[in-house]
Enzyme design. Structure first.
Site, PDB file in Angstrom:
ATOM      1  N   ASP A  17       1.833  10.010  -0.313  1.00 49.50           N
ATOM      2  CA  ASP A  17       1.988   8.631  -1.178  1.00 49.50           C
ATOM      3  C   ASP A  17       3.379   8.795  -1.927  1.00 49.50           C
ATOM      4  OD1 ASP A  17       0.859   6.862  -2.880  1.00 49.50           O
ATOM      5  OD2 ASP A  17       0.123   8.363  -4.510  1.00 49.50           O
ATOM      6  N   ASP A  19       3.819   6.670  -5.391  1.00 46.04           N
ATOM      7  CA  ASP A  19       3.714   6.355  -6.868  1.00 46.04           C
ATOM      8  C   ASP A  19       2.614   7.721  -7.138  1.00 46.04           C
ATOM      9  OD1 ASP A  19       5.325   3.827  -7.801  1.00 46.04           O
ATOM     10  OD2 ASP A  19       3.988   3.330  -6.229  1.00 46.04           O
ATOM     11  N   ASP A 195      -2.177  11.581  -5.178  1.00 46.61           N
ATOM     12  CA  ASP A 195      -2.835  11.638  -6.443  1.00 46.61           C
ATOM     13  C   ASP A 195      -3.629  10.604  -6.939  1.00 46.61           C
ATOM     14  OD1 ASP A 195      -1.470   9.344  -8.786  1.00 46.61           O
ATOM     15  OD2 ASP A 195      -0.781   9.326  -6.676  1.00 46.61           O
TER      16      ASP A 195
END
Length: 241
Positions: A17, A19, A195
């Site tokens: 991922d 961000d 996240d």
């Protein structure tokens, strides 16, 4: 939840991922910057992995290219609605932006009423940001739900200070599964780091496929392993056996 095992470039396929995993969050999503040392590390890893490095993000691939230039990488943008299947491949768009025109029209009154909200138009996805207006979280979520109330073919997802809508039938887990069916990822063991709640689709798929699923941050997750924050991700990527 334990720390993840070291990356093995000879047998792993790495999916990241962006961000909250490679970079921290910012009030202005366009203002984030990748640490140059991490960029060099990713270039080295991409080479050692024989190209089996993919960035899987809610961002558009064009934006990822700008942040990660000159790194060559496969990518799934807008949660998989955009694809670049190989580092040197072309970007494919699975749907067109016109599918969200009714939502754009229905959101307009809410945006006029709450100008502190920011609408990010990705073409194939619309994102309401309320990071700089946390008191408007409930308003933003209600506005998006109302805008898609009669559109069962659209999916609303909540993330870090955002609420997003895009066409249903695609998520990060499906994007990773598609990548794993083709070179340079096929026959490798998938490793995924993410996240956000939108990463849970990929973390679940990777864990069920016998791969290495890594949650970044303290939120509950289906992942088997965990890294504390972005800095911990950077250290793990730079580590050697």
């Amino acid at each position: 939840m334990a720390d993840p095992p070291p990356l093995d470039p000879d047998r792993h396929a790495l999916f990241l991922d962006f961000d909250g995993t490679l970079v921290g969050f910012a009030d202005d999503p366009a203002s984030v910057a990748l640490d140059p040392a991490v960029a060099l590390c990713l270039r080295d890893l991409a080479s050692r992995l024989d190209g089996a490095l993919g960035i899987v993000s809610g961002r558009r691939i064009a934006d990822l290219d700008r942040f990660l230039d000159p790194l060559p990488f496969a990518a799934a943008g807008v949660h998989g609605l955009e694809r670049r299947r190989r580092p040197d491949g072309a970007v494919e768009h699975l749907v067109g932006p016109d599918v969200l025109d009714p939502v754009r029209r229905r959101l307009a009154p809410a945006l006029a009423k709450a100008p502190r909200l920011t609408l990010e138009d990705k073409g194939t996805a619309l994102v309401l940001h309320y990071r700089t207006a946390p008191d408007l979280e409930a308003f933003a979520k209600a506005a998006m739900r109302e805008a898609v109330a009669d559109a069962p073919d659209l999916l609303v997802m909540e993330g870090e200070a955002i609420v997003e809508v895009h066409p249903a039938g695609m998520d990060k887990g499906r994007a990773v599964a598609d990548f794993m069916a083709e070179p340079p990822f096929a026959a490798r063991v998938p490793v995924y780091l993410g996240d956000d709640t939108t990463d849970e689709f990929a973390l679940r798929w990777v864990r069920e496929a016998g791969g290495v699923s890594v949650k970044v941050g303290a939120a509950p997750s289906v992942a088997e392993f965990r890294l504390e924050n972005v800095a911990a991700v950077h250290r793990w990527l730079a580590a050697r056996d």
